[in-house]
Every structure is written in structure tokens, then in C-alpha cells.
Motif scaffolding. Structure first.
Motif, short mmCIF file in Angstrom:
data_model
loop_
_atom_site.label_atom_id
_atom_site.label_comp_id
_atom_site.label_asym_id
_atom_site.label_seq_id
_atom_site.Cartn_x
_atom_site.Cartn_y
_atom_site.Cartn_z
N VAL A 152 4.26 11.37 1.74
CA VAL A 152 4.66 11.50 3.47
C VAL A 152 5.95 11.95 3.35
N ALA A 153 6.14 11.66 2.04
CA ALA A 153 8.20 11.91 2.05
C ALA A 153 7.60 13.44 1.94
N HIS A 154 7.12 14.13 0.90
CA HIS A 154 7.17 15.86 0.87
C HIS A 154 6.97 15.66 1.59
N LEU A 155 5.50 15.38 2.56
CA LEU A 155 5.17 16.33 3.60
C LEU A 155 6.38 16.16 4.28
N SER A 156 7.15 15.14 4.91
CA SER A 156 7.94 15.45 5.71
C SER A 156 9.50 16.04 5.62
N TRP A 157 9.54 15.83 4.50
CA TRP A 157 10.52 16.65 3.52
C TRP A 157 10.30 18.71 3.80
N THR A 158 9.14 18.87 3.39
CA THR A 158 8.85 20.66 3.65
C THR A 158 8.51 20.88 5.14
N GLN B 272 0.69 -0.70 0.21
CA GLN B 272 -0.34 0.40 0.23
C GLN B 272 0.81 1.23 -0.11
N TRP B 273 1.68 1.28 0.79
CA TRP B 273 2.85 2.19 0.71
C TRP B 273 3.63 2.57 -1.13
N ALA B 274 3.18 1.67 -1.17
CA ALA B 274 3.98 1.74 -2.74
C ALA B 274 3.09 2.01 -3.83
N GLY B 275 1.91 1.39 -3.33
CA GLY B 275 0.57 2.15 -4.06
C GLY B 275 0.45 3.27 -5.12
N ALA B 276 0.07 3.75 -6.38
CA ALA B 276 -0.01 5.05 -7.01
C ALA B 276 -0.83 5.58 -6.51
N THR B 277 -0.48 6.96 -6.66
CA THR B 277 -1.75 8.04 -6.23
C THR B 277 -1.90 8.32 -7.65
N PRO B 278 -3.41 10.07 -6.92
CA PRO B 278 -3.45 10.41 -8.48
C PRO B 278 -2.67 11.77 -9.18
N ALA B 279 -1.71 11.35 -8.31
CA ALA B 279 -0.36 12.63 -8.40
C ALA B 279 0.59 11.83 -9.88
N GLU B 280 0.76 12.41 -10.96
CA GLU B 280 1.61 11.55 -11.12
C GLU B 280 3.16 10.88 -11.19
N GLY B 281 3.21 9.50 -11.17
CA GLY B 281 4.87 9.34 -10.83
C GLY B 281 4.91 10.05 -8.78
N TRP B 282 3.54 9.69 -8.06
CA TRP B 282 3.90 9.41 -6.39
C TRP B 282 3.09 8.82 -5.74
N ALA C 286 13.43 7.13 -1.72
CA ALA C 286 14.59 5.98 -1.36
C ALA C 286 15.30 5.78 -0.34
N ALA C 287 15.52 6.72 0.38
CA ALA C 287 16.47 6.32 1.80
C ALA C 287 15.89 5.88 2.49
N TYR C 288 14.84 5.89 3.03
CA TYR C 288 13.97 5.93 4.19
C TYR C 288 12.57 3.84 3.22
N ALA C 289 12.76 3.40 4.46
CA ALA C 289 12.18 2.67 4.19
C ALA C 289 10.47 3.38 5.34
N PRO C 290 9.42 2.68 4.45
CA PRO C 290 8.00 2.77 5.67
C PRO C 290 8.10 3.38 6.59
N ASP C 291 8.01 2.60 7.33
CA ASP C 291 8.07 2.57 9.12
C ASP C 291 9.22 3.56 9.37
#
Length: 264
Positions: free
Chosen positions: A45-51, A29-39, A89-94
Motif C-alpha cells: 500500500v505504501a508503494h501505491l501511495s508513493w507512486t 495483517q498489515w505486517a504480514g509478508a506478501t509474495p514480493a520478497e521483503g514486502w 517507517a513513517a506511517y502507522a497502518p491507519d
């Protein structure tokens, strides 16, 4: 309670709701595609964390934030995607979930500790505590919507959406400017019905140009999570009608938006 404290409380609530949605997901499920192309869900979640982490730099080390702007200027169209990809690329889901939780808590603490009247550098105009928290809430809700859509989950709209609507209204002129379109010279009247039936309004009552509809639909529109043809948001006036085609509540390049799903 101050306006800033109220927004921060709502930001915390929005983050916790999304946390509950993703905390029990499996690797697939973490690897599942979302409506944002390529994400994938992980990218969201990575984007939220980075921001959150970049925002923390702006709040606690404003002189260092210039380095982040310089990185963005080298690739204004792709730096957000690249940052999300690097985190995934750097973090597993947990580990990613822990990183997001830690970063958003640190940002909350820093914003609550900021002195009254403080303003922080950002990719656009400087931000107050309230505006920084509002921006983070808007992004948390919008990316959470992508995740919910990917998982087939229907989220009940909340009163927190008033913050998303407000930033969308305030970003009206930016949406025109970023596309090279002359900004309207007159104010619009915006009337939105909240989930509880309350009328939320902006602009003069007698304005000739008007936008009306459900608060939830308007938020989907300005975060570009749905096409206007699929929403019950209506415009009166040429400029108001144009705005519904280009509205965006986020800084940066004009978004591609979403394709319509219905024949409405």
C-alpha cells in the motif's frame, strides 16, 4: 465517455476494491509478508501511495518531476524499495490508509482536469491521461494481487483486466530491450478470453506468432505475479515463446518474476 474517462472510472473501481480488502485489517495483517520478497502488506500500500504522489507531481508540477527522475537514477535498482520502506517507517497502518486514499483522489482529480492532449513526464516515455491512468490501474491490480495472495483471498477477475492486458501487450518490445535481447521484427497475434467469455485480441489475425489464453492468466504473467508454468497461457513461435518468459507490463529493470508452483 472518452477513453481517458473510462480508464479513470475503472482505476477508481480497482482502488476501491483493494481499499475494501485492506480497510479492516489488523496490525498483524498489515505486517504480514506478501509474495514480493521483503514486502509486507503495508509496503504494498505504501508503494501505491508513493507512486500516486509522484504521478501527481508529474501531472501538476512537471518541471519538478525531473528531481524525482534524478533520485531514481542514483539507485535505479533500489529506489522503489527504498521509497516504500520510508513510507512504512513513517506511517502507522491507519495513517497510511488515509495517505493512500488522499493521494489517489488528488491524482484522479488532477487527471480529470487535465486538458485534452496533455502529456506528462514519467520514468519512461511521456504519458497521456489515459496511459497514466492505465499504468496506475495495472499497478493497483498487481499489488492488490500480492495482498490478496498474502491474505489467502481469491479475487474474482473483472473486465478491468483488459487495461492490464493492453499495457502488457504494448510493453512487448520493452521487455526484450531491457534484457538486451533483439526485439521481434513481426507483430504477434494475442487472443485472450475475458471472464465473461469475450475474446480480446491484439495484432493481425494471420500472424505466425501467437499467444492465447485466459485474460486473467495473461495479466498475472505480464505483471510477474505468477510463473508461466502455472498459467494457461500458450505461445506459438520462437519469439512469442521467449516473450512469455520475460514479459513485463511495468517500466524499470527486468523483474525477477515468481518461481513455478506446479509441475505443469
Amino acid at each position: 465517455m472518452s477513453d481517458a474517462a473510462a480508464v479513470l472510472d475503472d482505476l477508481s473501481g480497482e482502488s476501491e476494491e483493494l481499499d475494501l480488502l485492506v480497510a479492516g485489517l489488523n496490525a498483524s495483517q498489515w505486517a504480514g509478508a506478501t509474495p514480493a520478497e521483503g514486502w509486507t502488506v503495508a509496503h504494498q500500500v505504501a508503494h501505491l501511495s508513493w507512486t500516486d504522489e509522484v504521478a501527481l507531481i508529474a501531472v501538476t508540477e512537471p518541471e519538478r518531476f525531473g528531481d524525482e527522475v534524478a533520485k531514481a537514477m542514483k539507485d535505479p535498482e533500489g529506489f522503489v524499495d527504498r521509497a516504500a520502506e520510508e513510507v512504512v517507517a513513517a506511517y502507522a497502518p491507519d495513517a497510511l490508509l488515509v495517505r493512500w486514499r488522499t493521494g489517489r483522489q488528488q491524482l484522479q482529480e488532477a487527471l480529470r482536469a487535465a486538458p485534452a492532449g496533455a502529456r506528462f513526464p514519467w520514468y519512461g516515455p511521456p504519458m497521456s491521461v489515459a496511459s497514466m491512468a492505465t499504468g496506475r490501474l495495472m499497478e493497483t491490480w498487481a499489488h492488490g494481487q500480492d495482498i490478496a495472495d498474502a491474505l489467502g483471498v481469491s479475487r474474482a477477475p473483472t473486465a478491468r483486466l483488459r487495461h492490464v492486458a493492453r499495457i502488457g501487450v504494448r510493453a512487448r518490445d520493452y521487455a526484450f530491450l531491457v534484457r538486451g535481447i533483439q526485439t521481434p521484427t513481426e507483430e504477434f497475434r494475442v487472443e485472450l478470453e475475458s471472464p465473461g467469455g469475450e475474446l480480446i485480441s491484439y495484432g493481425p489475425e494471420g500472424a505466425a506468432q501467437r499467444v492465447t489464453g485466459p485474460l486473467y492468466d495473461f495479466c498475472l504473467l505480464v505483471t510477474q505475479r505468477a510463473h508461466r508454468d502455472d498459467l494457461a497461457v500458450r505461445a506459438e513461435g520462437v519469439d512469442a515463446d521467449t516473450w512469455l518468459d520475460i514479459a513485463q507490463a511495468f517500466a524499470g529493470p527486468a523483474g525477477a518474476g515468481r518461481s513455478p508452483k506446479s509441475d505443469r
